[in-house]
Design a protein around this motif. Sequence first.
Motif, PDB file in Angstrom:
ATOM      1  N   TYR A 170     -86.339  29.138 -69.983  1.00  0.00           N
ATOM      2  CA  TYR A 170     -86.880  30.167 -70.867  1.00  0.00           C
ATOM      3  C   TYR A 170     -86.029  30.318 -72.128  1.00  0.00           C
ATOM      4  CZ  TYR A 170     -88.656  31.403 -66.218  1.00  0.00           C
ATOM      5  OH  TYR A 170     -89.216  31.358 -64.964  1.00  0.00           O
ATOM      6  N   ARG A 171     -86.588  31.034 -73.084  1.00  0.00           N
ATOM      7  CA  ARG A 171     -85.807  31.486 -74.235  1.00  0.00           C
ATOM      8  C   ARG A 171     -85.179  32.823 -73.843  1.00  0.00           C
ATOM      9  NH1 ARG A 171     -88.015  33.275 -80.297  1.00  0.00           N
ATOM     10  NH2 ARG A 171     -85.925  33.459 -81.248  1.00  0.00           N
ATOM     11  N   VAL A 172     -83.894  32.804 -73.523  1.00  0.00           N
ATOM     12  CA  VAL A 172     -83.238  33.970 -72.940  1.00  0.00           C
ATOM     13  C   VAL A 172     -82.523  34.766 -74.037  1.00  0.00           C
ATOM     14  CG1 VAL A 172     -81.703  34.766 -71.123  1.00  0.00           C
ATOM     15  CG2 VAL A 172     -82.933  32.609 -70.843  1.00  0.00           C
ATOM     16  N   ILE A 173     -82.676  36.076 -73.968  1.00  0.00           N
ATOM     17  CA  ILE A 173     -82.158  36.981 -74.993  1.00  0.00           C
ATOM     18  C   ILE A 173     -81.461  38.147 -74.296  1.00  0.00           C
ATOM     19  CG2 ILE A 173     -82.805  38.543 -76.892  1.00  0.00           C
ATOM     20  CD1 ILE A 173     -85.445  36.762 -77.049  1.00  0.00           C
ATOM     21  N   ALA A 174     -80.283  38.509 -74.785  1.00  0.00           N
ATOM     22  CA  ALA A 174     -79.576  39.667 -74.229  1.00  0.00           C
ATOM     23  C   ALA A 174     -78.673  40.249 -75.297  1.00  0.00           C
ATOM     24  CB  ALA A 174     -78.742  39.262 -73.017  1.00  0.00           C
ATOM     25  N   THR A 214     -78.451  34.493 -77.399  1.00  0.00           N
ATOM     26  CA  THR A 214     -79.762  33.890 -77.159  1.00  0.00           C
ATOM     27  C   THR A 214     -79.611  32.384 -77.057  1.00  0.00           C
ATOM     28  OG1 THR A 214     -82.064  33.745 -77.919  1.00  0.00           O
ATOM     29  CG2 THR A 214     -80.352  33.753 -79.615  1.00  0.00           C
ATOM     30  N   ALA A 215     -80.405  31.794 -76.186  1.00  0.00           N
ATOM     31  CA  ALA A 215     -80.380  30.340 -76.003  1.00  0.00           C
ATOM     32  C   ALA A 215     -81.646  29.935 -75.262  1.00  0.00           C
ATOM     33  CB  ALA A 215     -79.141  29.910 -75.210  1.00  0.00           C
ATOM     34  N   GLY A 216     -81.969  28.647 -75.356  1.00  0.00           N
ATOM     35  CA  GLY A 216     -83.105  28.112 -74.627  1.00  0.00           C
ATOM     36  C   GLY A 216     -84.398  28.148 -75.410  1.00  0.00           C
ATOM     37  N   GLN A 217     -85.418  27.589 -74.794  1.00  0.00           N
ATOM     38  CA  GLN A 217     -86.747  27.535 -75.397  1.00  0.00           C
ATOM     39  C   GLN A 217     -87.781  27.931 -74.346  1.00  0.00           C
ATOM     40  OE1 GLN A 217     -87.052  23.484 -76.795  1.00  0.00           O
ATOM     41  NE2 GLN A 217     -85.993  23.940 -78.723  1.00  0.00           N
ATOM     42  N   GLY A 218     -88.965  28.249 -74.830  1.00  0.00           N
ATOM     43  CA  GLY A 218     -90.040  28.605 -73.911  1.00  0.00           C
ATOM     44  C   GLY A 218     -90.377  30.070 -74.005  1.00  0.00           C
ATOM     45  N   GLU A 219     -90.928  30.600 -72.914  1.00  0.00           N
ATOM     46  CA  GLU A 219     -91.320  32.004 -72.909  1.00  0.00           C
ATOM     47  C   GLU A 219     -90.092  32.897 -73.060  1.00  0.00           C
ATOM     48  OE1 GLU A 219     -94.892  32.834 -70.040  1.00  0.00           O
ATOM     49  OE2 GLU A 219     -93.531  31.415 -69.057  1.00  0.00           O
ATOM     50  N   PRO A 220     -90.164  33.946 -73.869  1.00  0.00           N
ATOM     51  CA  PRO A 220     -89.001  34.813 -74.058  1.00  0.00           C
ATOM     52  C   PRO A 220     -88.720  35.659 -72.826  1.00  0.00           C
ATOM     53  CG  PRO A 220     -90.885  35.633 -75.315  1.00  0.00           C
ATOM     54  CD  PRO A 220     -91.288  34.311 -74.758  1.00  0.00           C
ATOM     55  N   LEU A 221     -87.454  35.708 -72.442  1.00  0.00           N
ATOM     56  CA  LEU A 221     -86.984  36.498 -71.310  1.00  0.00           C
ATOM     57  C   LEU A 221     -85.868  37.400 -71.798  1.00  0.00           C
ATOM     58  CD1 LEU A 221     -86.620  37.313 -68.361  1.00  0.00           C
ATOM     59  CD2 LEU A 221     -85.269  35.223 -68.019  1.00  0.00           C
ATOM     60  N   TYR A 239     -73.716  34.487 -64.606  1.00  0.00           N
ATOM     61  CA  TYR A 239     -74.014  33.488 -63.567  1.00  0.00           C
ATOM     62  C   TYR A 239     -75.443  32.958 -63.689  1.00  0.00           C
ATOM     63  CZ  TYR A 239     -69.780  34.547 -60.858  1.00  0.00           C
ATOM     64  OH  TYR A 239     -68.485  34.688 -60.429  1.00  0.00           O
ATOM     65  N   LEU A 240     -76.358  33.790 -64.144  1.00  0.00           N
ATOM     66  CA  LEU A 240     -77.771  33.408 -64.234  1.00  0.00           C
ATOM     67  C   LEU A 240     -78.115  32.764 -65.573  1.00  0.00           C
ATOM     68  CD1 LEU A 240     -79.421  36.608 -62.679  1.00  0.00           C
ATOM     69  CD2 LEU A 240     -78.866  34.458 -61.551  1.00  0.00           C
ATOM     70  N   TRP A 241     -77.228  32.869 -66.544  1.00  0.00           N
ATOM     71  CA  TRP A 241     -77.567  32.503 -67.910  1.00  0.00           C
ATOM     72  C   TRP A 241     -78.028  31.057 -68.035  1.00  0.00           C
ATOM     73  CZ3 TRP A 241     -78.501  35.399 -72.051  1.00  0.00           C
ATOM     74  CH2 TRP A 241     -78.542  34.786 -73.314  1.00  0.00           C
ATOM     75  N   GLN A 242     -77.201  30.110 -67.603  1.00  0.00           N
ATOM     76  CA  GLN A 242     -77.548  28.702 -67.790  1.00  0.00           C
ATOM     77  C   GLN A 242     -78.794  28.290 -67.018  1.00  0.00           C
ATOM     78  OE1 GLN A 242     -75.561  28.028 -70.884  1.00  0.00           O
ATOM     79  NE2 GLN A 242     -76.559  26.265 -69.941  1.00  0.00           N
TER      80      GLN A 242
END
Length: 300
Positions: free
Chosen positions: A60-64, A29-36, A51-54
């Motif tokens: 967004y707040r990205v979670i995987a 998980t990384a980033g801030q904002g709406e959760p994705l 490739y899409l992560w950064q």
Amino acid sequence: MPLAEIPLCVWRKRAQTLVFRGQTIRYWTAGQGEPLLLIHGFPTASWDWHYLWQPLVQRYRVIACDMLGFGDSAKPLDHEYSLLEQADLQQALLAHLNVEQPVHVLAHDYGDSVAQELLARHYETRVHIASCVFLNGGLFPETHRPVLMQKLLLSPLGWMIGRAFSRDGLVKSFHQIFGPQSRPTESEMDDFWSLIETNQGTRIMHKLINYIPERRVQRERWVDAMQRGEVPLRVIDGEVDPVSGAHMVERYRQLIPNPDTVLLPGIGHYPQTEAPGLVLKHYLEFRDQQVSPPRKVACS
């Protein structure tokens, strides 16, 4: 400009750990904002999104996570794997991260089915989904065209086929489903194979493949959820994918009201690695439409 890759060795070092029903799950998980929430496919793992992560983390707040039985997560042998349990895992991960906002979902392949289950749960008020974008996946069992390896894994000899599965077998399977000009490099194949064989993953491939008949059981409930139309949906699909390419999108357009679809010419089953720049472009366009007057997209 091509999107920068994240080497698998670097990706693995950034992982965090969650214990889900006694099993170790690796997540990022990384980033801030709406959760994705990014949900990967079969038989690979969340590194598929590297490739899409950064670019996504910048907005967004990205979670995987690597789902149970995949990638660097636990792969218990004596376990009955289920798409419904994988949806439980996604909800447990969101709870673990104290995500209380509505969640946006970007899914691929096997992950499409998990996303469909989450969408159905949204309408059952069990989770709040803000939007969902599907990449190539078997959204409709009647359009899914499994490759030979999947058929063999589903057979009574599936346990033996899985244990004998090798990097060469993966190369042959991927050669069939990737676009002719966008196939993975030898280095990428090494990394995909590493994620599959970690924790003796080939021993459970015949168990994971049961998602195919499970899709048939859940079809009506999942399609009903997609037809409700209250959650914004888009399909971004590699057109030449023999498993779930243009023929799946045609069925989507028949069944889903006001269908929002994008076809990527010459691209196969893994658009997020074959054409990540296009996937990013069409995903961000979709998200921007949610805060501006929407417009229908027919093709790339």
